[in-house]
Design a protein around this motif. Structure first.
Motif, PDB file in Angstrom:
ATOM      1  N   LEU A  63      24.990 -28.483 -61.079  1.00  0.00           N
ATOM      2  CA  LEU A  63      25.720 -27.246 -61.394  1.00  0.00           C
ATOM      3  C   LEU A  63      27.217 -27.453 -61.528  1.00  0.00           C
ATOM      4  O   LEU A  63      27.928 -26.557 -61.980  1.00  0.00           O
ATOM      5  CB  LEU A  63      25.464 -26.189 -60.312  1.00  0.00           C
TER       6      LEU A  63
ATOM      7  N   GLY B 273      30.207 -23.580 -55.521  1.00  0.00           N
ATOM      8  CA  GLY B 273      30.338 -22.625 -56.629  1.00  0.00           C
ATOM      9  C   GLY B 273      29.540 -21.358 -56.401  1.00  0.00           C
ATOM     10  O   GLY B 273      28.686 -21.288 -55.503  1.00  0.00           O
ATOM     11  N   PHE B 274      29.800 -20.362 -57.228  1.00  0.00           N
ATOM     12  CA  PHE B 274      29.168 -19.038 -57.127  1.00  0.00           C
ATOM     13  C   PHE B 274      27.639 -19.163 -57.228  1.00  0.00           C
ATOM     14  O   PHE B 274      26.907 -18.731 -56.329  1.00  0.00           O
ATOM     15  CB  PHE B 274      29.733 -18.158 -58.250  1.00  0.00           C
TER      16      PHE B 274
ATOM     17  N   SER C 217      32.770 -15.034 -64.327  1.00  0.00           N
ATOM     18  CA  SER C 217      31.831 -13.993 -64.775  1.00  0.00           C
ATOM     19  C   SER C 217      32.005 -12.685 -63.991  1.00  0.00           C
ATOM     20  O   SER C 217      32.035 -11.603 -64.598  1.00  0.00           O
ATOM     21  CB  SER C 217      30.384 -14.493 -64.726  1.00  0.00           C
TER      22      SER C 217
ATOM     23  N   ASN D 267      22.728 -25.106 -67.663  1.00  0.00           N
ATOM     24  CA  ASN D 267      23.450 -24.954 -68.920  1.00  0.00           C
ATOM     25  C   ASN D 267      23.824 -23.502 -69.102  1.00  0.00           C
ATOM     26  O   ASN D 267      24.211 -22.874 -68.127  1.00  0.00           O
ATOM     27  CB  ASN D 267      22.598 -25.572 -70.036  1.00  0.00           C
ATOM     28  N   SER D 268      23.684 -22.946 -70.299  1.00  0.00           N
ATOM     29  CA  SER D 268      24.235 -21.613 -70.498  1.00  0.00           C
ATOM     30  C   SER D 268      23.671 -20.992 -71.775  1.00  0.00           C
ATOM     31  O   SER D 268      23.233 -21.708 -72.693  1.00  0.00           O
ATOM     32  CB  SER D 268      25.759 -21.725 -70.618  1.00  0.00           C
TER      33      SER D 268
ATOM     34  N   PRO E  78      21.570 -19.805 -68.286  1.00  0.00           N
ATOM     35  CA  PRO E  78      21.820 -18.414 -67.893  1.00  0.00           C
ATOM     36  C   PRO E  78      22.813 -17.721 -68.822  1.00  0.00           C
ATOM     37  O   PRO E  78      23.742 -18.339 -69.349  1.00  0.00           O
ATOM     38  CB  PRO E  78      22.430 -18.522 -66.486  1.00  0.00           C
ATOM     39  N   ALA E  79      22.599 -16.403 -68.987  1.00  0.00           N
ATOM     40  CA  ALA E  79      23.588 -15.528 -69.621  1.00  0.00           C
ATOM     41  C   ALA E  79      24.746 -15.341 -68.630  1.00  0.00           C
ATOM     42  O   ALA E  79      24.813 -16.050 -67.620  1.00  0.00           O
ATOM     43  CB  ALA E  79      22.917 -14.201 -69.931  1.00  0.00           C
ATOM     44  N   MET E  80      25.654 -14.389 -68.902  1.00  0.00           N
ATOM     45  CA  MET E  80      26.721 -14.091 -67.928  1.00  0.00           C
ATOM     46  C   MET E  80      26.073 -13.748 -66.588  1.00  0.00           C
ATOM     47  O   MET E  80      25.190 -12.891 -66.525  1.00  0.00           O
ATOM     48  CB  MET E  80      27.527 -12.866 -68.361  1.00  0.00           C
ATOM     49  N   VAL E  81      26.525 -14.438 -65.548  1.00  0.00           N
ATOM     50  CA  VAL E  81      25.893 -14.257 -64.236  1.00  0.00           C
ATOM     51  C   VAL E  81      26.778 -13.338 -63.390  1.00  0.00           C
ATOM     52  O   VAL E  81      27.910 -13.688 -63.055  1.00  0.00           O
ATOM     53  CB  VAL E  81      25.698 -15.611 -63.536  1.00  0.00           C
TER      54      VAL E  81
ATOM     55  N   ALA F 192      30.451 -27.967 -62.974  1.00  0.00           N
ATOM     56  CA  ALA F 192      31.090 -27.985 -64.296  1.00  0.00           C
ATOM     57  C   ALA F 192      32.056 -26.812 -64.310  1.00  0.00           C
ATOM     58  O   ALA F 192      31.794 -25.791 -63.656  1.00  0.00           O
ATOM     59  CB  ALA F 192      30.066 -27.819 -65.414  1.00  0.00           C
TER      60      ALA F 192
ATOM     61  N   LYS G 109      29.640 -26.690 -72.930  1.00  0.00           N
ATOM     62  CA  LYS G 109      28.282 -26.490 -72.426  1.00  0.00           C
ATOM     63  C   LYS G 109      27.247 -26.996 -73.428  1.00  0.00           C
ATOM     64  O   LYS G 109      26.266 -27.649 -73.057  1.00  0.00           O
ATOM     65  CB  LYS G 109      28.024 -25.001 -72.126  1.00  0.00           C
TER      66      LYS G 109
ATOM     67  N   ALA H  89      25.826 -22.032 -57.279  1.00  0.00           N
ATOM     68  CA  ALA H  89      25.290 -23.092 -56.406  1.00  0.00           C
ATOM     69  C   ALA H  89      25.149 -22.594 -54.964  1.00  0.00           C
ATOM     70  O   ALA H  89      24.172 -22.924 -54.288  1.00  0.00           O
ATOM     71  CB  ALA H  89      26.174 -24.327 -56.465  1.00  0.00           C
TER      72      ALA H  89
HETATM   73  P1  NDP Z   1      32.028 -21.709 -60.209  1.00  0.00           P
HETATM   74  O1  NDP Z   1      33.372 -21.839 -60.826  1.00  0.00           O
HETATM   75  O2  NDP Z   1      31.841 -20.734 -59.145  1.00  0.00           O
HETATM   76  O3  NDP Z   1      31.538 -23.126 -59.672  1.00  0.00           O
HETATM   77  C1  NDP Z   1      31.734 -24.283 -60.416  1.00  0.00           C
HETATM   78  C2  NDP Z   1      31.485 -25.477 -59.553  1.00  0.00           C
HETATM   79  O4  NDP Z   1      31.768 -26.657 -60.335  1.00  0.00           O
HETATM   80  C3  NDP Z   1      32.429 -25.548 -58.340  1.00  0.00           C
HETATM   81  O5  NDP Z   1      31.826 -26.249 -57.301  1.00  0.00           O
HETATM   82  C4  NDP Z   1      33.596 -26.344 -58.886  1.00  0.00           C
HETATM   83  O6  NDP Z   1      34.351 -27.037 -57.903  1.00  0.00           O
HETATM   84  C5  NDP Z   1      32.853 -27.359 -59.731  1.00  0.00           C
HETATM   85  N1  NDP Z   1      33.757 -27.902 -60.757  1.00  0.00           N
HETATM   86  C6  NDP Z   1      34.346 -27.229 -61.759  1.00  0.00           C
HETATM   87  N2  NDP Z   1      35.132 -28.063 -62.470  1.00  0.00           N
HETATM   88  C7  NDP Z   1      35.028 -29.266 -61.884  1.00  0.00           C
HETATM   89  C8  NDP Z   1      35.620 -30.544 -62.142  1.00  0.00           C
HETATM   90  N3  NDP Z   1      36.462 -30.723 -63.151  1.00  0.00           N
HETATM   91  N4  NDP Z   1      35.335 -31.564 -61.318  1.00  0.00           N
HETATM   92  C9  NDP Z   1      34.485 -31.369 -60.265  1.00  0.00           C
HETATM   93  N5  NDP Z   1      33.890 -30.200 -59.977  1.00  0.00           N
HETATM   94  C10 NDP Z   1      34.166 -29.166 -60.773  1.00  0.00           C
HETATM   95  O7  NDP Z   1      31.055 -21.451 -61.450  1.00  0.00           O
HETATM   96  P2  NDP Z   1      29.593 -20.871 -61.548  1.00  0.00           P
HETATM   97  O8  NDP Z   1      28.900 -20.957 -60.274  1.00  0.00           O
HETATM   98  O9  NDP Z   1      29.694 -19.588 -62.244  1.00  0.00           O
HETATM   99  O10 NDP Z   1      28.954 -21.935 -62.560  1.00  0.00           O
HETATM  100  C11 NDP Z   1      28.118 -22.989 -62.147  1.00  0.00           C
HETATM  101  C12 NDP Z   1      27.460 -23.582 -63.375  1.00  0.00           C
HETATM  102  O11 NDP Z   1      26.748 -22.572 -64.071  1.00  0.00           O
HETATM  103  C13 NDP Z   1      28.461 -24.161 -64.387  1.00  0.00           C
HETATM  104  O12 NDP Z   1      27.863 -25.289 -64.975  1.00  0.00           O
HETATM  105  C14 NDP Z   1      28.592 -23.045 -65.414  1.00  0.00           C
HETATM  106  O13 NDP Z   1      28.963 -23.526 -66.674  1.00  0.00           O
HETATM  107  C15 NDP Z   1      27.167 -22.512 -65.423  1.00  0.00           C
HETATM  108  N6  NDP Z   1      27.035 -21.157 -65.906  1.00  0.00           N
HETATM  109  C16 NDP Z   1      27.700 -20.118 -65.304  1.00  0.00           C
HETATM  110  C17 NDP Z   1      27.547 -18.825 -65.769  1.00  0.00           C
HETATM  111  C18 NDP Z   1      28.226 -17.667 -65.142  1.00  0.00           C
HETATM  112  O14 NDP Z   1      28.235 -16.580 -65.743  1.00  0.00           O
HETATM  113  N7  NDP Z   1      28.789 -17.781 -63.940  1.00  0.00           N
HETATM  114  C19 NDP Z   1      26.715 -18.537 -66.957  1.00  0.00           C
HETATM  115  C20 NDP Z   1      26.039 -19.698 -67.493  1.00  0.00           C
HETATM  116  C21 NDP Z   1      26.206 -20.941 -66.983  1.00  0.00           C
HETATM  117  P3  NDP Z   1      35.769 -26.424 -57.378  1.00  0.00           P
HETATM  118  O15 NDP Z   1      35.429 -25.200 -56.607  1.00  0.00           O
HETATM  119  O16 NDP Z   1      36.323 -27.518 -56.577  1.00  0.00           O
HETATM  120  O17 NDP Z   1      36.562 -26.120 -58.612  1.00  0.00           O
END
Ligand code: NDP
Length: 359
Positions: free
Chosen positions: A96, A22-23, A233, A139-140, A209-212, A98, A184, A25
């Motif tokens: 992370l 993820g972004f 985001s 969380n968020s 975090p707020a909007m990242v 979700a 969340k 992570a």
């Molecule tokens: P990304 O969408 O970039 O990453 C999300 C990660 O979670 C990916 O690895 C994705 O896997 C995995 N994922 C999502 N849905 C599932 C599922 N159903 N089963 C298994 N894996 C899943 O999001 P961010 O990096 O932006 O977010 C990471 C965390 O931070 C989340 O919990 C998000 O709620 C939280 N957050 C994010 C903010 C933001 O502005 N970006 C703000 C506040 C909190 P895959 O690539 O395979 O889908």
């Protein structure tokens, strides 16, 4: 919430990171490896495992040995993690994984279940893993913000506030952003209730975090291959930079922080004993779409800046809604003495990348 302990997870320790591709992570893993941690990241497929491994190899060729991956196809089952935890024996888990997506139709299946059951699953698996000393739950601000009270000009949100949305509110939400906020909020409450009921051998830290916003790690395997693949985001920033007819679109979620600061906060929170049992708001400041447009026109190279809509330069929305105060968190978690990054630095680094991503 658990009382303070002396738990710390020092450099050199093993850390499990869920949703590794993820972004947020991917930046967090990069920061962990740079800080000297050993990391195992979980992802949904071998293709994603190969991509994130290639990213870390490109960025930190000398530390490739410190990063491995494991495929977890169902994050809602604790059994998915059991073998991984048994053989890797991490000292900490950063959870992370979700969904953060608004293009979903079944709010329960697509948002609520992975967030809520995903939290229970990782904590339940951690109960059976004596090596784990700390779980950091991403969380968020959505867990803090109470939309039912309106935009609340004059009110200042802090980590003491709680979003009141329940599971049923998410399932029957009128729109995906409401369901996401419910997912969340319920996931975070589920984690704190778990800690209260089970009194596990590890402690919990909640980062909200707020909007990242911010740049992607700059490797061929981590840049989105098209604008359609942008994370939710950063899509908000692109919606401003690419808006047609010189008009700036409405602001969505007027609080932000840079992804590099969120990643550092995850790392910093591991080694700080004082943060045990804490809930921390990660937010640099409020912002509005017009501010993004103004900043982009100021900091981007002129060829790109001229593509950004002009709107009504200098107009700000801060007086029309709540404020935030995360000054204590910034003092505790920022890795640079100047504090968290400002919007100029964030939009300069992200904007250049966004204009380069194929449509
Ligand atoms: P990304 O969408 O970039 O990453 C999300 C990660 O979670 C990916 O690895 C994705 O896997 C995995 N994922 C999502 N849905 C599932 C599922 N159903 N089963 C298994 N894996 C899943 O999001 P961010 O990096 O932006 O977010 C990471 C965390 O931070 C989340 O919990 C998000 O709620 C939280 N957050 C994010 C903010 C933001 O502005 N970006 C703000 C506040 C909190 P895959 O690539 O395979 O889908």
């Amino acid at each position: 919430m658990p009382h303070a302990t002396t738990t710390t997870v020092e450099r050199g320790s093993r850390v499990l990171v869920t949703g590794a591709n993820g972004f947020i992570a991917s930046h967090t893993i990069y920061a962990l490896l740079k800080a000297g941690y050993d990391v195992l990241g979980t992802v949904r497929s071998e293709t994603k495992a190969a991509a994130i491994k290639a990213t870390m190899r490109d960025l930190l060729p000398g530390q490739a040995h410190a990063f491995s991956t494991s495929v977890v196809t169902d994050i809602t089952q604790s059994a998915s993690y059991e073998d991984i935890l048994k053989s890797y024996e991490p000292s900490a888990v950063l959870h992370l994984a979700a969904p953060f997506a608004y293009n979903v139709s079944n709010f329960e299946k697509d948002l609520m279940e992975p967030a809520v059951a995903g939290t229970t699953a990782v904590l339940t698996a951690a109960l059976a893993a004596p090596s784990i000393r700390r779980v950091v739950h991403t969380n968020s601000f959505a867990c803090i913000y109470d939309a039912s009270l309106g935009m609340r000009p004059g009110y200042t949100y802090t980590a003491k506030d709680w979003c009141p949305l329940k599971y049923s509110d998410g399932v029957s939400a009128p729109a995906a952003p409401v369901a996401y906020r419910a997912a969340k909020a319920v996931a975070e409450k589920t984690a704190w209730s778990f800690m209260e009921e089970k009194k596990p051998h590890f402690d919990l830290i909640s980062l909200c975090p707020a909007m990242v916003f911010g740049p992607f790690l700059n490797t061929p395997t981590s840049l989105p291959s098209s604008i359609k693949e942008l994370n939710t985001s950063n899509q908000l920033v692109w919606d401003v930079l690419s808006a047609p007819d010189g008009k700036v679109p409405p602001t969505k979620g007027p609080v932000w922080i840079d992804v590099r600061d969120v990643a550092d906060a995850h790392v910093t929170s591991l080694a700080n004993a004082e943060l045990s049992g804490r809930r921390l708001l990660l937010a640099k400041s409020v912002y509005c779409s017009q501010e993004i447009a103004d900043v982009a026109r100021k900091v981007l190279p002129s060829k790109l800046a001229q593509r950004v809509p002009v709107g009504e330069p200098g107009k700000r929305e801060a007086a029309s809604h709540f404020a935030i105060d995360a000054s204590e968190e910034e003092r505790l978690l920022a890795s640079e003495s100047k504090g968290w990054k400002d919007l100029d630095e964030c939009i300069r680094d992200l904007g250049v990348q966004l204009f380069d991503i194929p449509q």
